[in-house]
Every structure is written in structure tokens, then in C-alpha cells.
Design a protein around this motif. Structure first.
Motif, PDB file in Angstrom:
ATOM      1  N   CYS A 304      76.142  53.268  65.916  1.00 38.20           N
ATOM      2  CA  CYS A 304      75.363  54.016  66.908  1.00 38.20           C
ATOM      3  C   CYS A 304      75.060  55.456  66.498  1.00 38.20           C
ATOM      4  N   SER A 305      75.659  55.925  65.424  1.00 41.92           N
ATOM      5  CA  SER A 305      75.431  57.307  65.006  1.00 41.92           C
ATOM      6  C   SER A 305      73.964  57.547  64.658  1.00 41.92           C
ATOM      7  N   GLU A 306      73.467  58.710  65.028  1.00 44.55           N
ATOM      8  CA  GLU A 306      72.096  59.102  64.694  1.00 44.55           C
ATOM      9  C   GLU A 306      72.088  60.235  63.671  1.00 44.55           C
ATOM     10  N   SER A 307      73.101  60.262  62.817  1.00 48.69           N
ATOM     11  CA  SER A 307      73.125  61.257  61.748  1.00 48.69           C
ATOM     12  C   SER A 307      71.816  61.218  60.964  1.00 48.69           C
ATOM     13  N   GLN A 308      71.418  62.370  60.497  1.00 46.49           N
ATOM     14  CA  GLN A 308      70.087  62.534  59.908  1.00 46.49           C
ATOM     15  C   GLN A 308      70.030  62.155  58.424  1.00 46.49           C
ATOM     16  N   GLU A 309      68.777  62.186  57.904  1.00 46.70           N
ATOM     17  CA  GLU A 309      68.487  61.997  56.475  1.00 46.70           C
ATOM     18  C   GLU A 309      69.008  60.665  55.939  1.00 46.70           C
ATOM     19  N   ARG A 310      68.720  59.590  56.667  1.00 49.75           N
ATOM     20  CA  ARG A 310      69.132  58.256  56.219  1.00 49.75           C
ATOM     21  C   ARG A 310      67.950  57.285  56.340  1.00 49.75           C
ATOM     22  N   MET A 311      67.871  56.358  55.388  1.00 48.30           N
ATOM     23  CA  MET A 311      66.835  55.328  55.381  1.00 48.30           C
ATOM     24  C   MET A 311      67.475  53.986  55.054  1.00 48.30           C
ATOM     25  N   LEU A 312      66.821  52.928  55.493  1.00 47.54           N
ATOM     26  CA  LEU A 312      67.261  51.574  55.188  1.00 47.54           C
ATOM     27  C   LEU A 312      66.172  50.883  54.379  1.00 47.54           C
ATOM     28  N   ALA A 313      66.528  50.359  53.204  1.00 47.98           N
ATOM     29  CA  ALA A 313      65.561  49.688  52.334  1.00 47.98           C
ATOM     30  C   ALA A 313      65.962  48.236  52.129  1.00 47.98           C
ATOM     31  N   ILE A 314      64.961  47.371  52.089  1.00 45.07           N
ATOM     32  CA  ILE A 314      65.169  45.962  51.789  1.00 45.07           C
ATOM     33  C   ILE A 314      64.745  45.743  50.341  1.00 45.07           C
ATOM     34  N   VAL A 315      65.670  45.253  49.515  1.00 44.01           N
ATOM     35  CA  VAL A 315      65.482  45.217  48.061  1.00 44.01           C
ATOM     36  C   VAL A 315      65.845  43.833  47.529  1.00 44.01           C
ATOM     37  N   THR A 316      65.021  43.305  46.645  1.00 39.65           N
ATOM     38  CA  THR A 316      65.351  42.021  46.017  1.00 39.65           C
ATOM     39  C   THR A 316      66.497  42.218  45.024  1.00 39.65           C
ATOM     40  N   PRO A 317      67.283  41.167  44.783  1.00 39.16           N
ATOM     41  CA  PRO A 317      68.379  41.299  43.802  1.00 39.16           C
ATOM     42  C   PRO A 317      67.883  41.746  42.430  1.00 39.16           C
ATOM     43  N   ASP A 318      66.697  41.292  42.017  1.00 42.23           N
ATOM     44  CA  ASP A 318      66.180  41.666  40.696  1.00 42.23           C
ATOM     45  C   ASP A 318      65.874  43.159  40.599  1.00 42.23           C
ATOM     46  N   ASN A 319      65.558  43.798  41.725  1.00 41.69           N
ATOM     47  CA  ASN A 319      65.163  45.211  41.706  1.00 41.69           C
ATOM     48  C   ASN A 319      66.308  46.159  42.039  1.00 41.69           C
ATOM     49  N   LEU A 320      67.475  45.630  42.388  1.00 45.72           N
ATOM     50  CA  LEU A 320      68.551  46.494  42.857  1.00 45.72           C
ATOM     51  C   LEU A 320      68.951  47.532  41.815  1.00 45.72           C
ATOM     52  N   ALA A 321      69.107  47.137  40.564  1.00 45.96           N
ATOM     53  CA  ALA A 321      69.549  48.079  39.528  1.00 45.96           C
ATOM     54  C   ALA A 321      68.561  49.223  39.379  1.00 45.96           C
ATOM     55  N   ALA A 322      67.252  48.922  39.427  1.00 45.38           N
ATOM     56  CA  ALA A 322      66.237  49.973  39.296  1.00 45.38           C
ATOM     57  C   ALA A 322      66.263  50.905  40.497  1.00 45.38           C
ATOM     58  N   VAL A 323      66.499  50.349  41.690  1.00 40.55           N
ATOM     59  CA  VAL A 323      66.597  51.174  42.896  1.00 40.55           C
ATOM     60  C   VAL A 323      67.772  52.136  42.788  1.00 40.55           C
ATOM     61  N   LEU A 324      68.910  51.624  42.375  1.00 43.23           N
ATOM     62  CA  LEU A 324      70.088  52.485  42.247  1.00 43.23           C
ATOM     63  C   LEU A 324      69.879  53.558  41.184  1.00 43.23           C
ATOM     64  N   GLU A 325      69.152  53.216  40.142  1.00 37.10           N
ATOM     65  CA  GLU A 325      68.892  54.190  39.073  1.00 37.10           C
ATOM     66  C   GLU A 325      68.009  55.332  39.572  1.00 37.10           C
ATOM     67  N   ILE A 326      66.945  54.992  40.292  1.00 41.23           N
ATOM     68  CA  ILE A 326      66.056  56.042  40.815  1.00 41.23           C
ATOM     69  C   ILE A 326      66.804  56.920  41.813  1.00 41.23           C
ATOM     70  N   CYS A 327      67.606  56.313  42.671  1.00 37.62           N
ATOM     71  CA  CYS A 327      68.347  57.100  43.650  1.00 37.62           C
ATOM     72  C   CYS A 327      69.350  58.032  42.964  1.00 37.62           C
ATOM     73  N   ALA A 328      69.989  57.540  41.912  1.00 41.69           N
ATOM     74  CA  ALA A 328      70.925  58.396  41.180  1.00 41.69           C
ATOM     75  C   ALA A 328      70.193  59.569  40.532  1.00 41.69           C
ATOM     76  N   LYS A 329      68.997  59.312  40.006  1.00 33.69           N
ATOM     77  CA  LYS A 329      68.202  60.377  39.389  1.00 33.69           C
ATOM     78  C   LYS A 329      67.850  61.454  40.415  1.00 33.69           C
ATOM     79  N   GLN A 330      67.551  61.043  41.652  1.00 28.03           N
ATOM     80  CA  GLN A 330      67.191  61.996  42.700  1.00 28.03           C
ATOM     81  C   GLN A 330      68.413  62.511  43.466  1.00 28.03           C
ATOM     82  N   GLU A 331      69.605  62.108  43.015  1.00 25.66           N
ATOM     83  CA  GLU A 331      70.865  62.522  43.649  1.00 25.66           C
ATOM     84  C   GLU A 331      70.926  62.082  45.109  1.00 25.66           C
ATOM     85  N   VAL A 332      70.452  60.852  45.366  1.00 23.36           N
ATOM     86  CA  VAL A 332      70.491  60.263  46.698  1.00 23.36           C
ATOM     87  C   VAL A 332      71.497  59.124  46.693  1.00 23.36           C
TER      88      VAL A 332
END
Length: 728
Positions: A304-332
């Protein structure tokens, strides 16, 4: 279940019974909390949906309409513009700085959730009069919150409006508009499709600062005890938001996400249930995988928390590694917290997508996703026209013999100089801003890193007038839309869409619901006739303090397009020469005017507007501005009437004005009607001839120049202070 458990959460006996019907059993405490926030007025629109259905929402340029995170219209064949308007009223009353700041942060996420880069903010602020220390504290905090968050996150605040009136002393209104641009092929919707796809939480860790935040604060009455809810106001971090913007746009540009959703009101409960329901799927969520920043948080608190600066993404298993890599690059921070599940095949929820939440290996919630997201109760609340409404509209505003003293009071209300506020906002980020704050509307070049440059500009305006809407909710709200469209014409833009923020009192009061229904009809009428669809908006109810409702305050933001200027843009701050009044020929009225408010007279019938004549006049004025041959400025007449508008024009131009208008009556000088413009020109005869050819009568009412603003022998104002363009 004992009523003392669900009633404090804002649920009624009937609503609890409906929850039991949806579940086929009584809910546990976690499920009850999830229903309470999703079925709150703020999240479910349970009192307004039946009326909102009347609004026109489709048009040739509309790509996304109401129901999406933001409305989207086509600018060119390949480029789209996203527009969203939201309120953060009660949070800003409790904690002004963070309430306003997180309002900005939340609406920016609505923009990049659909795949657009946020490029501009506007705001509409309604505060108590500044002779009240509490109102000054709220106002300063709100402005500080908007400027600190917008400036730090790197999105310019390019325009807005500020109103001061007693009804907003304890219940201020903070309405924020956000605009973004995107390649049309990069737009994305909030859907959790693809069985087995990962549910990835992006952004800040979850804390207790947002539990029961906007979803609760905006869904109940307001009084001094509400200050105890200060811990419920979210805390924003604009630098985290900036990283999140860049990470999400990188993910969308690389087409690495299937769907994406902001965690705003109702937090993780909202994002998971809505994305699942939109796709007709279920979802399994492991709540104990959610990164938290406070020890010992319970499943209920995390969901129930409404803490800010959060998003929910739906990602295929094949794309998960690339998603994590981009987020790490942006320090997210990026964490897999769940997976998309198929609808149930059997059991009590057969054929339905079910949201199941787990904590420490145990299931803590099991709810059909659509029950949370789409199946809140729909109320057709009683409507009652105020007893005195028919009596008021049958008489005229009484004009006393000493009305010129009231006129001076009207002019005093128009002396507030917002420049000190604008200077706290960085309005030149991206260097898109072509008409800066202080004009009737803002004008921005349509360009961004993702879309490059275009040969188009967009006009943006945000407008409200509670005196008009109070005097006649239907006609007054129609006039608010008309004024906003007229402001677009002043920068040469042709309107393509509007969004609204409908601020009203307690919907359980029949007179408030009558006001709301009438306002919807007013918006519907003008938008239908002029072909301007409503592509999104927000309803803010329960704006009251100590049982007293605010005035009905619908606010609209309009967007229009025009060719990118190749020359200096006509602007009131460059006005020179003759001042020409042009109207649709309709008579202004003192009803709902600043004059009537100061005189304490709420009588009279609000004026009607010839919408076909208005449509033509808007086109004529916009064409004159774009051509830049006959005029050097256009200024719409609204609050304060002809006299107030002429003085405001002179102040913006930094010049004196010798006003000559033959009708010296209070109605002619101080009556209000949005179908009127002041045009300034150095070739008055050519302009008058052009207006005549278009079927409008223009009249020269004065000349700019000199050291004073003068009218007859009773008005002489000191020389205005110059407002150079670019100083704001």
C-alpha cells in the motif's frame, strides 16, 4: 468482520459486502487494505465515472484518451505529444513542499510511462489570501516544492496561473500539468501481457512515508485533525526521478519492455492489479523481494505504500539481462518481484486473472485483478440544484452609485506580480520555450533528443475561474474552456485537445454533485461544438474544510499546434501602437465578475456564448498572430473585464495607456466575457478592414505610450514597471 476494522479505511457496509461477493469470502486485513485504497474516491472515481462518460473523448488526432496514464495526440505523422493533469491538494495542505513536489514527480512519471520524454510543466495554484500566515506558509512551500523538484529533475515550468481567495485558505488547490513528446512508434501502454514474463520493480526503495498517502487524503473530508496525516505525505527525490526517466526511456527506445506502469496512488497494489487487469491476466508477486528502506515493513505496508520514484515493468525472460544492464548503467535499482500468470482454469475464480501476493512463502492476498482495478462500486449520487439558484439568475447585479470605488478595488486585485514566482522556476531548460511565463499562453518548439526537431510549435494554457463556475457551474465552466482556447489563439495555436482537473467539494453533498454534473455538461457542450476532445483528466473531490465546501473550481489545460515561428512572436510585452477591441458582438456581464465579488452580489444570469462565432474569432486571431503582419500583440479579456485587461496589457508592455472608450458604464468596463480580445497594431485602419472582412467589428479604444494609464478623469495609475521578455 467487525465494522470498526473496515470503516476507518473508508469502506462502507455495502462496499464491504461487495468485497465479500467478489472474493466469495471475507477478506483478510491485507486484502481489505488493498481494496480500501483501490476503491477510494481518488483511485476509483466511483462518484464521478457516471458523469465523465458524457465527455467527448475521440478525434482525428487522438492516439490515447482517458483511462491511460496520459492522453496522447498526434503532432505529425511520426511524432506525438502526451498531456496529463493531476491534483495534489490535500497533501499540499498538510506538507506544502513535499505535497507539491511529489505532485510534480507523479505527473512526470505519467508522461514517461507512455513512452514520452517530459519537456514542460505548468501549474494552477489556488491559495488563501496572503494576509493569513497559514496561507503564506502553504503558498511559499508549494512554490518551493514545484521549483525545487522541477528544476532538479530537469523539466522546465513554462507557465501557469495563481489565484488567491478565502475558500482556499485551509484547502489549497495544487493542479499540475505535464507535457512530453515521443516517437509514435515508441508509445507503450500499461499491460501485463505474456504469460511467464517477469514483473520488474524499478527505482527507489519502498518506505512508510507514502502509506495511505494521496489515495486516502484525497478521498475524505478535511479538517485540522488531518495534520496528523503528515507522515502519509510522500517524500520526493528529483535526482532519483531523473535517473528513472532516462532508464525508462532507454528501455522503451530499445523495446525491452512489454508494458510499464507508474507506482502512484495506491502504489504496488495499483500497478500490479491494473496492468494485470488490462491484459486479462493474473500475476504472482513476491512481496518480500521488494527493496525496502525501513526495517520490519509488513506485507500490507509494502503493498500500500505510495513511496515515490518507482515504476513497474513487464519484461520477457530473454530481455531481462539487457533491462538489468541498462538500469545498472543509469544507477536505477531493478528487482524481479513477480511474474505474469494465466487466468485461473478452475476454482472460485475460473476464467479470471488473479493477483496473488506472497510473503515469506505464505500467500497473503488472493484477489481477482479486475475486482481491484475495474469493479469498484459506481455511485449515482443525489443531485440538488441550490435553492436560491433560480432566484439569483432572475435578477441583475446591483450597480451602486459609487461603483468607481469598487472598480478601483477590482484593479487592486489584479496588481499581484507573479514574476517573483516565475523567477524560481527554470523555464528555459531544453531551450524549447518560445513564449515565456507571463503571457496568455506558453509556446514551445516541439523537439527532444528522441524525436529531433520539427517545424511545429505547441501552445499550452491552463485556466480556471471559480467566480464564473460558482455563479453558474454549466455556463461558467463552458466559459473557462472558452477562455483557455482564446489564450491559445493569442500565441497563434489551433486547439487540438484539452485535459481537465475538476476540483469540487464533498460528493456526498447533493449540491456539490449538481455543480459537478453541470460543469461536465458545460465542458461537453463547448468541446463537442468546437471539436476539441477531452483526452484525460483528474477529479478531486472532498475539497472542504470543517464541513465547508470550496467553490466549484474546474481547471482546464488546452493544447494546440501552429507552425514554428520564423520571426518575433506577437507578445503583450512587445505591444505598441493602437489598442483595438474585437469581440463576437456579445454583451459582457457583471454576473460572476470580480466586480460582483467585491460588491458582494452573486445575482444575475451568466452570459451565453455563441460558440460558432467564437470558433471563427479564435481562428481569425490565431491567423493574425501567425502572420505577424497586422498586429504585434494579442491579449484575451477575462477576469477584470475591459478595464482590467487593458491595464494588464499596458503593464506587460511597460507603457502608459490613454484609454478612450465611449461606453463608461460599469457593465461595459468591468463586465466579463471570454469572447473578446485586445489587439495592438501600428496599422489600425488595415487591421479594422481585415476584421470587417471576417465579419467582426473592431474599435480603437486607446493608444499605448506616455507615463500613466489614464481613463476619463477618475483613473490615473502610476507608470507601470517594464517586464522585458527573457527576464522571467
Amino acid at each position: 468482520m467487525e465494522s470498526d476494522i473496515y470503516r476507518p479505511l473508508g469502506l462502507t457496509d455495502d462496499e464491504f459486502d461487495l468485497i465479500v461477493h467478489h472474493l466469495g469470502r471475507e477478506p483478510n486485513l491485507v486484502e481489505l487494505a488493498m481494496f480500501s485504497i483501490m476503491w477510494s474516491e481518488h483511485c476509483s472515481y466511483k462518484s464521478s465515472r457516471i458523469h465523465l462518460r458524457r465527455l467527448p473523448t475521440s478525434g482525428p488526432r487522438v492516439i490515447m484518451g482517458p483511462g491511460e496514464n496520459a492522453g496522447v495526440v498526434a503532432a505529425t505523422e511520426d511524432i506525438s505529444v502526451a498531456l496529463r493533469m493531476e491534483s495534489h491538494n490535500h497533501p499540499s495542505a498538510i506538507e506544502p513542499t513535499q505535497g507539491a513536489a511529489t505532485g510534480v514527480g507523479g505527473i512526470l512519471r505519467d508522461i514517461f510511462t507512455v513512452g514520452a520524454r517530459p519537456i514542460a510543466l505548468l501549474d494552477s495554484l489556488w491559495m488563501g489570501t496572503q494576509d493569513n500566515p497559514q496561507s503564506r506558509w502553504i503558498f511559499d512551500g508549494v512554490v518551493g516544492g514545484i521549483s525545487s523538484y522541477g528544476n532538479a529533475v530537469g523539466v522546465p515550468t513554462v507557465g501557469g496561473e495563481i489565484h488567491f481567495a478565502p475558500p482556499y485558505a485551509e484547502n489549497p488547490l495544487v493542479n499540475v500539468v505535464a507535457v512530453g513528446v515521443a516517437r509514435t512508434d515508441q508509445l507503450v501502454r500499461a499491460v501485463a501481457s505474456g504469460i511467464g514474463n517477469h514483473v520488474v520493480l524499478l527505482g527507489a526503495a519502498t518506505g512508510r512515508d507514502g502509506i495511505g498517502g494521496v489515495s486516502v487524503l484525497a478521498s475524505s473530508g478535511f479538517d485540522q485533525a488531518s495534520a496528523d496525516k503528515r507522515p502519509s505525505v510522500q517524500v520526493g527525490d528529483p535526482f532519483e526521478e531523473k535517473k528513472l526517466i532516462e532508464a525508462c526511456l532507454d528501455l522503451l527506445d530499445a523495446k525491452l519492455v512489454v508494458g510499464i506502469q507508474d507506482l502512484g496512488g495506491a502504489g504496488l497494489t495499483c500497478a500490479t492489479s491494473e496492468t494485470a487487469a488490462n491484459a486479462g491476466n493474473g500475476m504472482r508477486v513476491w512481496v518480500d523481494r521488494v527493496p525496502i528502506r525501513e526495517a520490519g515493513m509488513t506485507p500490507m505496508e509494502i503493498l500500500c505504500s505510495e513511496s515515490q520514484e518507482r515504476m513497474l515493468a513487464i519484461v520477457t525472460p530473454d530481455n531481462l539481462a539487457a533491462v538489468l544492464e541498462i538500469c545498472a548503467k543509469q544507477e536505477v535499482l531493478a528487482t524481479v518481484i513477480g511474474e505474469v500468470a494465466p487466468p485461473d482454469e478452475d476454482g472460485p475464480y475460473a476464467g479470471r486473472g488473479v493477483l496473488r501476493a506472497y510473503f515469506d512463502g505464505a500467500m497473503v492476498a488472493e484477489i481477482p485483478a479486475s475486482a481491484l482495478a475495474d469493479e469498484a462500486p459506481l455511485y449515482e449520487r443525489p443531485l440538488r440544484e441550490p435553492n436560491d439558484f433560480r432566484l439569483r439568475v432572475q435578477r441583475e447585479v446591483d450597480v451602486p452609485a459609487d461603483w468607481r470605488e469598487i472598480a478601483r478595488g477590482v484593479l487592486e486585485t489584479l496588481t499581484f506580480d507573479p514574476e517573483a514566482i516565475y523567477r524560481r522556476y527554470d523555464h528555459m531548460l531544453f531551450r524549447n520555450t518560445l513564449v515565456t511565463p507571463g503571457a496568455d499562453a506558453s509556446l514551445l518548439a516541439i523537439r527532444a533528443p528522441e524525436v529531433g526537431s520539427t517545424d511545429l510549435a505547441m501552445g499550452l494554457a491552463v485556466d480556471g475561474n471559480q467566480l464564473w463556475s460558482r455563479s453558474d457551474p454549466r455556463r461558467g465552466t463552458l466559459a473557462v474552456v472558452a477562455e483557455s482556447l482564446a489564450n491559445l489563439a493569442c500565441v497563434g495555436a489551433t486547439p487540438v485537445a484539452i485535459v481537465d482537473c475538476l476540483n469540487f467539494g464533498n460528493p456526498e453533498h447533493p449540491e456539490v454533485m449538481w455543480q459537478f454534473s453541470e460543469a461536465i455538461d458545460g465542458i461537453t457542450e463547448i468541446c463537442t461544438v468546437l471539436g476539441v476532445p477531452v483526452i484525460g483528466g483528474n477529479v478531486s473531490f472532498y475539497n472542504e474544510a470543517h464541513g465547508i465546501d470550496i467553490d466549484p473550481t474546474p481547471v482546464v489545460s488546452t493544447i494546440g499546434f501552429r507552425p514554428l515561428p520564423a520571426h518575433a512572436i506577437p507578445d503583450a510585452r512587445l505591444a505598441r501602437g493602437s489598442v483595438v477591441l474585437v469581440t463576437t458582438g456579445e454583451t459582457p456581464s457583471l454576473t460572476g465578475s470580480v466586480f460582483a465579488a467585491i460588491a458582494g452580489d452573486q445575482g444575475g444570469a451568466f452570459p451565453t456564448i455563441d460558440l460558432e462565432r467564437l470558433r471563427h474569432l479564435l481562428s481569425v486571431v490565431a491567423s493574425l498572430v501567425v502572420a505577424d503582419e497586422l498586429i504585434n500583440a494579442a491579449h484575451n479579456l477575462g477576469a477584470g473585464g475591459l478595464l482590467g485587461g487593458a491595464i494588464r496589457l499596458a503593464q506587460l508592455a511597460g507603457q502608459g495607456l490613454e484609454l478612450e472608450y465611449p461606453d463608461a458604464s460599469a457593465e461595459a468596463l468591468l463586465g466579463e466575457h471570454p469572447s473578446r480580445f485586445l489587439l495592438t497594431t501600428e496599422v489600425p485602419q488595415a487591421l479594422l478592414a481585415h476584421l470587417s472582412q471576417e465579419g467582426f467589428e473592431g474599435v480603437v479604444i486607446g493608444e499605448l505610450g506616455g507615463e500613466k494609464i489614464v481613463y476619463e478623469d477618475w483613473l490615473s495609475l502610476d507608470p507601470p514597471r517594464r517586464h522585458p521578455i527573457g527576464a522571467r
